[in-house]
Structures are given as structure tokens and as C-alpha cells.
Motif scaffolding. Sequence first.
Motif, mmCIF file in Angstrom:
data_model
loop_
_atom_site.group_PDB
_atom_site.id
_atom_site.type_symbol
_atom_site.label_atom_id
_atom_site.label_comp_id
_atom_site.label_asym_id
_atom_site.label_seq_id
_atom_site.Cartn_x
_atom_site.Cartn_y
_atom_site.Cartn_z
ATOM 1 N N LEU A 159 -32.035 6.063 -9.994
ATOM 2 C CA LEU A 159 -31.800 5.791 -8.578
ATOM 3 C C LEU A 159 -30.359 6.110 -8.219
ATOM 4 N N LEU A 160 -30.170 6.751 -7.075
ATOM 5 C CA LEU A 160 -28.842 7.018 -6.539
ATOM 6 C C LEU A 160 -28.810 6.422 -5.138
ATOM 7 N N ASP A 161 -28.102 5.316 -4.956
ATOM 8 C CA ASP A 161 -28.079 4.562 -3.702
ATOM 9 C C ASP A 161 -29.498 4.264 -3.218
ATOM 10 N N GLU A 162 -30.325 3.757 -4.110
ATOM 11 C CA GLU A 162 -31.710 3.346 -3.880
ATOM 12 C C GLU A 162 -32.666 4.506 -3.577
ATOM 13 N N ALA A 163 -32.233 5.743 -3.763
ATOM 14 C CA ALA A 163 -33.097 6.913 -3.609
ATOM 15 C C ALA A 163 -33.473 7.414 -4.996
ATOM 16 N N THR A 164 -34.744 7.700 -5.198
ATOM 17 C CA THR A 164 -35.232 8.158 -6.499
ATOM 18 C C THR A 164 -34.817 9.596 -6.751
ATOM 19 N N MET A 165 -34.229 9.851 -7.916
ATOM 20 C CA MET A 165 -33.872 11.207 -8.335
ATOM 21 C C MET A 165 -34.950 11.682 -9.305
ATOM 22 N N TYR A 166 -35.697 12.706 -8.920
ATOM 23 C CA TYR A 166 -36.813 13.149 -9.737
ATOM 24 C C TYR A 166 -36.408 14.145 -10.818
ATOM 25 N N SER A 167 -35.434 14.979 -10.570
ATOM 26 C CA SER A 167 -34.997 15.954 -11.565
ATOM 27 C C SER A 167 -33.469 16.024 -11.578
ATOM 28 N N PRO A 168 -32.809 15.036 -12.184
ATOM 29 C CA PRO A 168 -31.353 14.987 -12.099
ATOM 30 C C PRO A 168 -30.606 15.810 -13.145
ATOM 31 N N PHE A 169 -31.297 16.543 -13.987
ATOM 32 C CA PHE A 169 -30.635 17.293 -15.047
ATOM 33 C C PHE A 169 -30.861 18.781 -14.827
ATOM 34 N N HIS A 170 -29.815 19.573 -14.992
ATOM 35 C CA HIS A 170 -29.907 21.012 -14.765
ATOM 36 C C HIS A 170 -29.334 21.779 -15.947
ATOM 37 N N THR A 171 -29.787 22.981 -16.136
ATOM 38 C CA THR A 171 -29.254 23.943 -17.085
ATOM 39 C C THR A 171 -29.054 23.347 -18.477
ATOM 40 N N PHE A 172 -30.109 22.827 -19.023
ATOM 41 C CA PHE A 172 -30.095 22.288 -20.390
ATOM 42 C C PHE A 172 -29.027 21.219 -20.592
ATOM 43 N N GLY A 173 -28.693 20.479 -19.528
ATOM 44 C CA GLY A 173 -27.718 19.399 -19.639
ATOM 45 C C GLY A 173 -26.274 19.845 -19.589
ATOM 46 N N LEU A 174 -26.010 21.121 -19.299
ATOM 47 C CA LEU A 174 -24.621 21.591 -19.245
ATOM 48 C C LEU A 174 -23.919 21.138 -17.976
ATOM 49 N N PHE A 175 -24.655 21.056 -16.875
ATOM 50 C CA PHE A 175 -24.082 20.658 -15.599
ATOM 51 C C PHE A 175 -24.808 19.430 -15.090
ATOM 52 N N SER A 176 -24.102 18.574 -14.418
ATOM 53 C CA SER A 176 -24.686 17.361 -13.865
ATOM 54 C C SER A 176 -24.794 17.497 -12.358
ATOM 55 N N VAL A 177 -25.802 16.879 -11.777
ATOM 56 C CA VAL A 177 -25.923 16.865 -10.325
ATOM 57 C C VAL A 177 -25.086 15.747 -9.726
ATOM 58 N N PHE A 178 -24.498 14.897 -10.553
ATOM 59 C CA PHE A 178 -23.709 13.774 -10.079
ATOM 60 C C PHE A 178 -22.226 14.084 -10.210
ATOM 61 N N ASN A 179 -21.488 13.845 -9.142
ATOM 62 C CA ASN A 179 -20.037 14.000 -9.159
ATOM 63 C C ASN A 179 -19.447 12.710 -9.708
ATOM 64 N N SER A 180 -18.859 12.762 -10.873
ATOM 65 C CA SER A 180 -18.355 11.547 -11.522
ATOM 66 C C SER A 180 -17.219 10.891 -10.736
ATOM 67 N N ASP A 181 -16.504 11.650 -9.895
ATOM 68 C CA ASP A 181 -15.448 11.065 -9.078
ATOM 69 C C ASP A 181 -16.016 10.267 -7.903
ATOM 70 N N ALA A 182 -17.280 10.491 -7.547
ATOM 71 C CA ALA A 182 -17.886 9.815 -6.398
ATOM 72 C C ALA A 182 -18.744 8.620 -6.795
ATOM 73 N N ILE A 183 -18.962 8.398 -8.089
ATOM 74 C CA ILE A 183 -19.791 7.282 -8.547
ATOM 75 C C ILE A 183 -18.938 6.025 -8.643
ATOM 76 N N LYS A 184 -19.407 4.941 -8.032
ATOM 77 C CA LYS A 184 -18.689 3.666 -8.073
ATOM 78 C C LYS A 184 -19.183 2.788 -9.213
ATOM 79 N N ASN A 185 -20.511 2.711 -9.398
ATOM 80 C CA ASN A 185 -21.073 1.786 -10.376
ATOM 81 C C ASN A 185 -22.373 2.352 -10.928
ATOM 82 N N ILE A 186 -22.594 2.154 -12.224
ATOM 83 C CA ILE A 186 -23.851 2.546 -12.869
ATOM 84 C C ILE A 186 -24.357 1.336 -13.652
#
Length: 100
Positions: A30-57
Motif C-alpha cells: 500500500l502507498l498512502d492506502e492505494a494498492t500497488m499491484y506491480s511495484p517492481f521493475h526491471t528485475f529489481g534494478l529500479f524502484s517505483v518508489f522515491n526514497s526521498d519522498a517516503i515518510k514511513n514504512i
Amino acid sequence: MQFLPGVSNPREGDCGIYVRGGNADQNLILLDEATMYSPFHTFGLFSVFNSDAIKNITLVKGSAPAKFGGRLSSVIDMQMKEGNMKEFDGVAASVSSSPE
């Protein structure tokens, strides 16, 4: 998260996470209560999440609360930082090359 107890590293060429023997499709992300169905790209080399914008996990392993829909393996709940419409702020990376 991959270094926490009960979380396995993905296999070579696979980019999901495996929690307590479950499959990657048994996790709810979940990203701000929205379901992420495919959050991984390119064999895990790149993330769809910007680590500078994440407050809490929050990682819930095992028996997840009913509000998450009864996932079998885990729930990863992420919250983004609040934006600022009055002031520009950001992070820049510098790249330096060694003179040779």
C-alpha cells in the motif's frame, strides 16, 4: 526490509520479496492506502518508489488485521511525506569524476 527476520531475498532475476515462506503475490503493498499491484521493475534494478519522498514504512508479517483484506504473507504500508506548495525544496546528487 530484506534484512529483517522472516523476509527472504529474492531469487536471481526475481524482484519480489518473500515473507515467512509465502509467495511474492501474497503480499499487499500500500502507498498512502492505494494498492500497488506491480511495484517492481526491471528485475529489481529500479524502484517505483522515491526514497526521498517516503515518510514511513510499516511491515506487518504474519496475521495482518482484517482491514487489509486477510493477506496470507505480509502487508507493506507506506506513507509519503506531505508536499509544500509554498516553498521549493529538493535533493540533488553530485557526481564527481577522479582526474586521471
